[in-house]
Design an enzyme around this catalytic site. Sequence first.
Site, PDB file in Angstrom:
ATOM      1  N   ARG A  90      47.056  40.627  43.909  1.00  0.00           N
ATOM      2  CA  ARG A  90      45.983  41.619  43.873  1.00  0.00           C
ATOM      3  C   ARG A  90      46.242  42.584  42.716  1.00  0.00           C
ATOM      4  O   ARG A  90      47.383  42.818  42.335  1.00  0.00           O
ATOM      5  CB  ARG A  90      45.932  42.401  45.194  1.00  0.00           C
ATOM      6  CG  ARG A  90      44.970  43.584  45.173  1.00  0.00           C
ATOM      7  CD  ARG A  90      44.946  44.339  46.484  1.00  0.00           C
ATOM      8  NE  ARG A  90      44.274  45.627  46.347  1.00  0.00           N
ATOM      9  CZ  ARG A  90      44.016  46.455  47.358  1.00  0.00           C
ATOM     10  NH1 ARG A  90      44.391  46.127  48.584  1.00  0.00           N
ATOM     11  NH2 ARG A  90      43.412  47.603  47.138  1.00  0.00           N
ATOM     12  N   HIS A  91      45.171  43.139  42.162  1.00  0.00           N
ATOM     13  CA  HIS A  91      45.288  44.232  41.194  1.00  0.00           C
ATOM     14  C   HIS A  91      45.669  45.494  41.958  1.00  0.00           C
ATOM     15  O   HIS A  91      44.797  46.172  42.530  1.00  0.00           O
ATOM     16  CB  HIS A  91      43.969  44.454  40.455  1.00  0.00           C
ATOM     17  CG  HIS A  91      43.559  43.331  39.570  1.00  0.00           C
ATOM     18  ND1 HIS A  91      44.293  42.936  38.475  1.00  0.00           N
ATOM     19  CD2 HIS A  91      42.477  42.507  39.607  1.00  0.00           C
ATOM     20  CE1 HIS A  91      43.682  41.930  37.878  1.00  0.00           C
ATOM     21  NE2 HIS A  91      42.588  41.643  38.541  1.00  0.00           N
ATOM     22  N   VAL A  92      46.935  45.830  41.982  1.00  0.00           N
ATOM     23  CA  VAL A  92      47.388  47.006  42.717  1.00  0.00           C
ATOM     24  C   VAL A  92      48.690  47.495  42.102  1.00  0.00           C
ATOM     25  O   VAL A  92      49.521  46.695  41.650  1.00  0.00           O
ATOM     26  CB  VAL A  92      47.579  46.684  44.216  1.00  0.00           C
ATOM     27  CG1 VAL A  92      48.676  45.655  44.441  1.00  0.00           C
ATOM     28  CG2 VAL A  92      47.827  47.953  45.035  1.00  0.00           C
TER      29      VAL A  92
END
Length: 362
Positions: A127-129
């Site tokens: 995930r983009h995190v």
Amino acid sequence: IPLRVSRRDLVFCLTALLIFCLGSVFYQLNGGAPKVLLDVGYYLGRFADGHGPLAPRALPFPSQVVYNRVGKCGSRTIVLLLRMLVDRHRFTLISSDIHNKTRLTKREQENLIRNISTTPQPFLYTRHVHFLNFSRFRTDEPVHINIIRDPINRFLSNYFFRRFGDWRGEENHVVRTPGMKDDERYLDMNTCILESYPECSNPRLFYIIPYFCGQHPQCREPGLWALETAKQNVLDHYLLVGVLEELEDVLLLLERLLPHFFSDVVNIYKSPEYRKLGNMTGTVRKQIPNLEALQVLYERMEYEYKFYNFVKAQFHLTKRKIGLRSDPKPSRPYSSVLQRKDLQEELEEEDTEDSLEWTEQT
């Protein structure tokens, strides 16, 4: 009383000893017991008491991997390859569709970490995190991996992607930036940089470091604290952080370090089947800023380049330790000459990265 041993018993004992010795040698040469011996042990354990459930098979190590992918740094390539590998290697792949929420509250971090940790193992979560510190919530630490790229090239790719999309269809940008007016969509990049539009100046240019620094508010402030925290997290928590300019070497290392997830990934990456899909994700209408604008951009990205050079040095060190002797792609000399020709070659190459909403930086 002398011990009497028949010839038959002696042959049996010597044969058993020979099998044991050969098995031991085989074990050491191959880094573990052969599969047939594991299967035999598995079924012997199954029937040892004549009943009861099957003993669980041992999970591969590591069995928990988190890839907190950085926007426009090759993550679409990796996710596409993982989707082609998941059935072959029988692991759980969770690829989050949340692209515009990289910073989380403490409660959100706790809930996300709990959800990740309860995923059936072996798993790979992506995930983009910004970096999540599992140990802070007293949860088993997974293996972290990531890929970054030259900061200016990442910025250029994102700048034009959010305006014009990629080869899957330029109408895609309308979906991603429906509220963008034409004067912003067609804004000249040199004007954006030299006149210090918010999109082309700090803190929005301080983009890669927060993905490794973490969720602390100070991680979003361009400065030495965030830089050093990001470096330390790379050393303490990440199995591998690669650089997109040497993507094939990144895949080779992932094959060796995480074979249960990435075995045979290089062959798939080179296959016609993948190329047909991968060629559709290149950003269109890319242009090159002039040298003055590039120099300004580089100076604004001082900390980003310090981190990029640190990661690249660690990546090359890992390659040497593994024994990988491939020739790295020459570095782009943004810090000195800023050659337009070099940049043009970089921009014309295949751009296979994941999309990322610009709202991440707002």
